[in-house]
Design a protein around this motif. Structure first.
Motif, PDB file in Angstrom:
ATOM      1  N   ASP A  32       0.824  -1.223   0.000  1.00 48.09           N
ATOM      2  CA  ASP A  32       0.000   0.000   0.000  1.00 48.09           C
ATOM      3  C   ASP A  32       0.857   1.273   0.000  1.00 48.09           C
ATOM      4  O   ASP A  32       0.428   2.332   0.459  1.00 48.09           O
ATOM      5  CB  ASP A  32      -0.958  -0.007   1.203  1.00 48.09           C
ATOM      6  N   PHE A  33       2.062   1.143  -0.544  1.00 50.92           N
ATOM      7  CA  PHE A  33       2.997   2.275  -0.701  1.00 50.92           C
ATOM      8  C   PHE A  33       2.322   3.469  -1.391  1.00 50.92           C
ATOM      9  O   PHE A  33       1.565   3.302  -2.346  1.00 50.92           O
ATOM     10  CB  PHE A  33       4.174   1.773  -1.550  1.00 50.92           C
ATOM     11  N   VAL A  34       2.620   4.677  -0.876  1.00 52.18           N
ATOM     12  CA  VAL A  34       2.067   5.901  -1.462  1.00 52.18           C
ATOM     13  C   VAL A  34       3.206   6.839  -1.866  1.00 52.18           C
ATOM     14  O   VAL A  34       4.088   7.126  -1.054  1.00 52.18           O
ATOM     15  CB  VAL A  34       1.146   6.624  -0.450  1.00 52.18           C
ATOM     16  N   ASP A  35       3.210   7.276  -3.131  1.00 52.83           N
ATOM     17  CA  ASP A  35       4.147   8.292  -3.600  1.00 52.83           C
ATOM     18  C   ASP A  35       3.350   9.581  -3.761  1.00 52.83           C
ATOM     19  O   ASP A  35       2.557   9.728  -4.685  1.00 52.83           O
ATOM     20  CB  ASP A  35       4.764   7.829  -4.932  1.00 52.83           C
ATOM     21  N   HIS A  36       3.571  10.516  -2.818  1.00 58.02           N
ATOM     22  CA  HIS A  36       2.758  11.743  -2.788  1.00 58.02           C
ATOM     23  C   HIS A  36       3.028  12.637  -3.991  1.00 58.02           C
ATOM     24  O   HIS A  36       2.133  13.349  -4.442  1.00 58.02           O
ATOM     25  CB  HIS A  36       3.047  12.527  -1.501  1.00 58.02           C
ATOM     26  N   THR A  37       4.253  12.600  -4.499  1.00 58.17           N
ATOM     27  CA  THR A  37       4.608  13.504  -5.587  1.00 58.17           C
ATOM     28  C   THR A  37       3.972  13.075  -6.904  1.00 58.17           C
ATOM     29  O   THR A  37       3.475  13.904  -7.657  1.00 58.17           O
ATOM     30  CB  THR A  37       6.146  13.550  -5.743  1.00 58.17           C
ATOM     31  N   HIS A  38       4.005  11.771  -7.165  1.00 58.85           N
ATOM     32  CA  HIS A  38       3.478  11.286  -8.449  1.00 58.85           C
ATOM     33  C   HIS A  38       2.107  10.662  -8.300  1.00 58.85           C
ATOM     34  O   HIS A  38       1.613  10.020  -9.226  1.00 58.85           O
ATOM     35  CB  HIS A  38       4.463  10.293  -9.072  1.00 58.85           C
ATOM     36  N   GLN A  39       1.512  10.846  -7.106  1.00 54.59           N
ATOM     37  CA  GLN A  39       0.168  10.346  -6.824  1.00 54.59           C
ATOM     38  C   GLN A  39       0.018   8.857  -7.146  1.00 54.59           C
ATOM     39  O   GLN A  39      -0.944   8.440  -7.785  1.00 54.59           O
ATOM     40  CB  GLN A  39      -0.881  11.176  -7.582  1.00 54.59           C
ATOM     41  N   LEU A  40       1.004   8.096  -6.663  1.00 53.58           N
ATOM     42  CA  LEU A  40       0.928   6.644  -6.808  1.00 53.58           C
ATOM     43  C   LEU A  40       0.355   6.088  -5.511  1.00 53.58           C
ATOM     44  O   LEU A  40       0.746   6.530  -4.428  1.00 53.58           O
ATOM     45  CB  LEU A  40       2.310   6.047  -7.065  1.00 53.58           C
ATOM     46  N   LYS A  41      -0.552   5.132  -5.613  1.00 54.06           N
ATOM     47  CA  LYS A  41      -1.249   4.682  -4.419  1.00 54.06           C
ATOM     48  C   LYS A  41      -1.024   3.208  -4.096  1.00 54.06           C
ATOM     49  O   LYS A  41      -1.686   2.662  -3.220  1.00 54.06           O
ATOM     50  CB  LYS A  41      -2.739   4.984  -4.541  1.00 54.06           C
ATOM     51  N   SER A  42      -0.085   2.570  -4.779  1.00 50.13           N
ATOM     52  CA  SER A  42       0.209   1.174  -4.449  1.00 50.13           C
ATOM     53  C   SER A  42       1.561   0.785  -5.050  1.00 50.13           C
ATOM     54  O   SER A  42       2.094   1.497  -5.913  1.00 50.13           O
ATOM     55  CB  SER A  42      -0.867   0.252  -5.026  1.00 50.13           C
ATOM     56  N   ARG A  43       2.069  -0.364  -4.594  1.00 49.03           N
ATOM     57  CA  ARG A  43       3.314  -0.886  -5.171  1.00 49.03           C
ATOM     58  C   ARG A  43       3.120  -1.161  -6.662  1.00 49.03           C
ATOM     59  O   ARG A  43       4.010  -0.922  -7.472  1.00 49.03           O
ATOM     60  CB  ARG A  43       3.715  -2.160  -4.432  1.00 49.03           C
ATOM     61  N   GLY A  44       1.928  -1.622  -7.016  1.00 46.80           N
ATOM     62  CA  GLY A  44       1.640  -1.909  -8.422  1.00 46.80           C
ATOM     63  C   GLY A  44       1.765  -0.660  -9.286  1.00 46.80           C
ATOM     64  O   GLY A  44       2.319  -0.713 -10.392  1.00 46.80           O
ATOM     65  N   GLU A  45       1.270   0.462  -8.783  1.00 47.79           N
ATOM     66  CA  GLU A  45       1.373   1.714  -9.550  1.00 47.79           C
ATOM     67  C   GLU A  45       2.829   2.161  -9.655  1.00 47.79           C
ATOM     68  O   GLU A  45       3.253   2.710 -10.671  1.00 47.79           O
ATOM     69  CB  GLU A  45       0.504   2.809  -8.918  1.00 47.79           C
ATOM     70  N   TYR A  46       3.595   1.929  -8.589  1.00 50.90           N
ATOM     71  CA  TYR A  46       5.038   2.231  -8.657  1.00 50.90           C
ATOM     72  C   TYR A  46       5.694   1.384  -9.754  1.00 50.90           C
ATOM     73  O   TYR A  46       6.488   1.888 -10.553  1.00 50.90           O
ATOM     74  CB  TYR A  46       5.732   1.986  -7.300  1.00 50.90           C
ATOM     75  N   MET A  47       5.336   0.074  -9.804  1.00 50.78           N
ATOM     76  CA  MET A  47       5.932  -0.826 -10.792  1.00 50.78           C
ATOM     77  C   MET A  47       5.633  -0.345 -12.217  1.00 50.78           C
ATOM     78  O   MET A  47       6.505  -0.384 -13.090  1.00 50.78           O
ATOM     79  CB  MET A  47       5.420  -2.257 -10.596  1.00 50.78           C
ATOM     80  N   GLN A  48       4.412   0.128 -12.424  1.00 51.45           N
ATOM     81  CA  GLN A  48       4.055   0.657 -13.754  1.00 51.45           C
ATOM     82  C   GLN A  48       4.949   1.838 -14.124  1.00 51.45           C
ATOM     83  O   GLN A  48       5.452   1.953 -15.235  1.00 51.45           O
ATOM     84  CB  GLN A  48       2.601   1.131 -13.762  1.00 51.45           C
ATOM     85  N   ARG A  49       5.133   2.732 -13.125  1.00 50.73           N
ATOM     86  CA  ARG A  49       5.910   3.946 -13.381  1.00 50.73           C
ATOM     87  C   ARG A  49       7.377   3.602 -13.667  1.00 50.73           C
ATOM     88  O   ARG A  49       7.967   4.118 -14.607  1.00 50.73           O
ATOM     89  CB  ARG A  49       5.801   4.897 -12.185  1.00 50.73           C
ATOM     90  N   ILE A  50       7.941   2.700 -12.859  1.00 56.54           N
ATOM     91  CA  ILE A  50       9.370   2.395 -13.045  1.00 56.54           C
ATOM     92  C   ILE A  50       9.583   1.652 -14.376  1.00 56.54           C
ATOM     93  O   ILE A  50      10.562   1.901 -15.083  1.00 56.54           O
ATOM     94  CB  ILE A  50       9.964   1.633 -11.831  1.00 56.54           C
ATOM     95  N   ASN A  51       8.642   0.804 -14.747  1.00 57.08           N
ATOM     96  CA  ASN A  51       8.775   0.100 -16.028  1.00 57.08           C
ATOM     97  C   ASN A  51       8.691   1.055 -17.221  1.00 57.08           C
ATOM     98  O   ASN A  51       9.371   0.865 -18.235  1.00 57.08           O
ATOM     99  CB  ASN A  51       7.730  -1.014 -16.131  1.00 57.08           C
ATOM    100  N   MET A  52       7.874   2.103 -17.051  1.00 57.66           N
ATOM    101  CA  MET A  52       7.764   3.126 -18.082  1.00 57.66           C
ATOM    102  C   MET A  52       9.109   3.856 -18.238  1.00 57.66           C
ATOM    103  O   MET A  52       9.560   4.147 -19.346  1.00 57.66           O
ATOM    104  CB  MET A  52       6.682   4.096 -17.618  1.00 57.66           C
TER     105      MET A  52
END
Lengths: 147, 145
Positions: A32-52
């Motif tokens: 349930d990781f949250v990245d406040h700057t890029h408005q990511l609300k889960s580890r899955g969303e982080y994975m999408q961003r890093i893969n991009m």
């Protein structure tokens, strides 16, 4: 967890990103990781961003210049360097090598990152990618930047 | 110096800027201090004071709020929110009346009660966009607000 243990977690994270081997991420980032700057609300969303990112800048490398911890926070000052050789957010590869000064702030609970804030010199990176144009007013203000 | 004493020094610096009492910085910042601002470098306390004074002149309601702060060893880190209105000339740019909010982070190294080095990272994108200095073309797939 000690301050050094928390720093070690963040170093492992940077290492995984630099090696483009994301297999340790499940151990490092909470679901349930949250990245406040890029408005990511889960580890899955982080994975999408890093893969991009990996797709757009396959050679990117983040060099840690300073790492500081207190309580449950770890601060990292680092330099991002990467060449834009893949499509990124719909932008066709420009071949430009960009460097960006960044600071990330992490909060760590029970050995996993739960929150992040990132501050980066975004204007400079967008200038390097050719996405910024000076207005007439801007050209007068920054004559040194206008060719 | 303890971590709390080092944090108190940074609080005093922010307070001096908010109160627009730049002379107070003499006691808090070493005269040969180096401040790295994004990719630029400001050498020495006098040069740093000139940068701060120019900002206060251009944006007289400048207010800096500390959103997060921590310390380890001789380092203090702060995350700041700055709000200001462009009501006077700034770097030759006529007042636009724009009210701007931005985020900055800075890491300071403190030796014997004075800041000797600092590293600040800012995203000046919104600032320059608001002032009408730049145009952002955006990525093709990006939702630009």
């Amino acid at each position: 967890m000690s301050l050094d243990e928390n720093k070690a977690i963040i170093r492992r994270w940077f290492e995984a990103e630099n090696k483009k081997d994301l297999s340790p991420i499940d151990d490092i980032v909470a679901p349930d990781f949250v990245d406040h700057t890029h408005q990511l609300k889960s580890r899955g969303e982080y994975m999408q961003r890093i893969n991009m990112f990996i797709k757009g800048f396959p050679d990117f490398h983040e060099t840690i210049e300073d790492i500081i911890a207190e309580g449950d926070k770890v601060w990292v000052r680092f330099k991002f360097a990467g060449t834009h050789t893949g499509e990124y957010l719909g932008l066709a590869p420009t071949g430009k090598k960009i460097t960006v000064e960044c600071v990330d702030i992490f909060r760590i609970v029970d050995g996993k990152a739960v929150e992040e804030w990132e501050i980066a010199d975004g204007l400079d990176s967008l200038k390097q990618l050719g996405l910024i144009e000076y207005t007439e007013k801007g050209k007068k203000l920054f004559p040194e930047d206008v060719k | 110096m303890s971590l709390e004493e080092n944090k108190a020094i940074i609080r005093k610096v922010i307070e001096a800027i908010n109160k627009q009492n730049i002379a107070l910085l003499d006691e808090l910042i070493a005269s040969d201090c180096v401040y790295h601002m994004n990719v630029q470098q400001i050498q020495g306390l006098e040069a740093l004071k000139q940068v701060i004074e120019a900002e206060i002149k251009g944006f007289p309601d400048l207010h800096v709020a500390i959103k997060d702060m921590m310390a380890e060893g001789d380092k203090v880190c702060v995350r700041l929110e700055e709000t200001f209105t462009h009501t006077n000339e700034f770097r030759g740019l006529a007042p636009t009346g724009k009210k701007i909010t931005d985020t900055a982070v800075a890491i300071f190294s403190i030796v014997e009660g004075k800041i000797v080095e600092g590293w600040g990272v800012y995203d000046q994108m919104d600032f320059f966009k608001q002032l009408g200095v730049i145009e952002y073309k955006g990525f093709p797939d990006e939702k630009v607000s």
